[in-house]
Motif scaffolding. Structure first.
Motif, PDB file in Angstrom:
ATOM      1  N   LYS A   6      16.376  10.873  27.184  1.00 42.57           N
ATOM      2  CA  LYS A   6      15.468   9.726  27.137  1.00 42.57           C
ATOM      3  C   LYS A   6      14.449   9.895  26.017  1.00 42.57           C
ATOM      4  O   LYS A   6      13.964  10.988  25.766  1.00 42.57           O
ATOM      5  CB  LYS A   6      14.728   9.560  28.459  1.00 42.57           C
ATOM      6  N   THR A   7      14.113   8.803  25.361  1.00 39.10           N
ATOM      7  CA  THR A   7      13.114   8.810  24.305  1.00 39.10           C
ATOM      8  C   THR A   7      11.756   8.462  24.915  1.00 39.10           C
ATOM      9  O   THR A   7      11.640   7.513  25.675  1.00 39.10           O
ATOM     10  CB  THR A   7      13.468   7.763  23.233  1.00 39.10           C
ATOM     11  N   VAL A   8      10.752   9.232  24.542  1.00 41.17           N
ATOM     12  CA  VAL A   8       9.398   8.964  25.002  1.00 41.17           C
ATOM     13  C   VAL A   8       8.863   7.774  24.218  1.00 41.17           C
ATOM     14  O   VAL A   8       9.003   7.709  23.000  1.00 41.17           O
ATOM     15  CB  VAL A   8       8.499  10.200  24.783  1.00 41.17           C
ATOM     16  N   GLU A  28       2.472  -0.436  10.360  1.00 40.54           N
ATOM     17  CA  GLU A  28       3.214  -1.327  11.249  1.00 40.54           C
ATOM     18  C   GLU A  28       4.224  -0.490  12.014  1.00 40.54           C
ATOM     19  O   GLU A  28       4.780   0.470  11.488  1.00 40.54           O
ATOM     20  CB  GLU A  28       3.953  -2.390  10.438  1.00 40.54           C
ATOM     21  N   TYR A  29       4.472  -0.870  13.271  1.00 45.85           N
ATOM     22  CA  TYR A  29       5.392  -0.144  14.131  1.00 45.85           C
ATOM     23  C   TYR A  29       6.765  -0.790  14.086  1.00 45.85           C
ATOM     24  O   TYR A  29       6.915  -1.976  14.360  1.00 45.85           O
ATOM     25  CB  TYR A  29       4.846  -0.139  15.559  1.00 45.85           C
ATOM     26  N   ALA A  33      13.668   1.425  14.576  1.00 52.59           N
ATOM     27  CA  ALA A  33      13.858   2.636  13.777  1.00 52.59           C
ATOM     28  C   ALA A  33      12.983   3.793  14.253  1.00 52.59           C
ATOM     29  O   ALA A  33      13.131   4.908  13.764  1.00 52.59           O
ATOM     30  CB  ALA A  33      13.556   2.336  12.311  1.00 52.59           C
ATOM     31  N   GLN A  34      12.053   3.512  15.192  1.00 48.74           N
ATOM     32  CA  GLN A  34      11.093   4.504  15.660  1.00 48.74           C
ATOM     33  C   GLN A  34      10.339   5.122  14.477  1.00 48.74           C
ATOM     34  O   GLN A  34      10.325   6.342  14.265  1.00 48.74           O
ATOM     35  CB  GLN A  34      11.779   5.595  16.491  1.00 48.74           C
ATOM     36  N   GLU A  35       9.700   4.240  13.704  1.00 51.29           N
ATOM     37  CA  GLU A  35       8.936   4.647  12.530  1.00 51.29           C
ATOM     38  C   GLU A  35       7.648   3.841  12.438  1.00 51.29           C
ATOM     39  O   GLU A  35       7.568   2.726  12.938  1.00 51.29           O
ATOM     40  CB  GLU A  35       9.731   4.400  11.242  1.00 51.29           C
ATOM     41  N   ARG A  48       8.778  10.988  16.764  1.00 46.16           N
ATOM     42  CA  ARG A  48       9.678  11.850  17.534  1.00 46.16           C
ATOM     43  C   ARG A  48       9.049  12.137  18.896  1.00 46.16           C
ATOM     44  O   ARG A  48       7.930  12.631  18.961  1.00 46.16           O
ATOM     45  CB  ARG A  48       9.910  13.160  16.794  1.00 46.16           C
ATOM     46  N   ASN A  49       9.783  11.827  19.949  1.00 43.61           N
ATOM     47  CA  ASN A  49       9.286  12.042  21.319  1.00 43.61           C
ATOM     48  C   ASN A  49       7.931  11.389  21.542  1.00 43.61           C
ATOM     49  O   ASN A  49       7.055  11.948  22.193  1.00 43.61           O
ATOM     50  CB  ASN A  49       9.219  13.534  21.632  1.00 43.61           C
TER      51      ASN A  49
END
Length: 63
Positions: A6-8, A28-29, A33-35, A48-49
């Protein structure tokens, strides 16, 4: 996805306090892409996490 993979989730309230380390511009979120994106710096910082990596050396250059 199993339970151990699971991703936090990233806390969007962090955006109020975080700025680009190179330009001091707002970020900007990008949830997909989780960036965190710095348009002014042309950089994408990885998350990350649930923790953003705010080092310029770890950022991805945007095209």
């Amino acid at each position: 996805m199993n339970d151990t993979a699971k991703t936090v989730a990233f806390d969007r309230r962090m955006l109020e306090a975080l700025v680009c380390p190179r330009t001091q511009a707002t970020l900007e979120y990008d949830a997909e892409a989780q960036e965190l994106i710095s348009k002014a710096g042309n950089l994408a910082f990885p998350i990350r996490n649930g923790i953003p990596g705010m080092l310029v050396d770890e950022a991805r250059a945007l095209e």
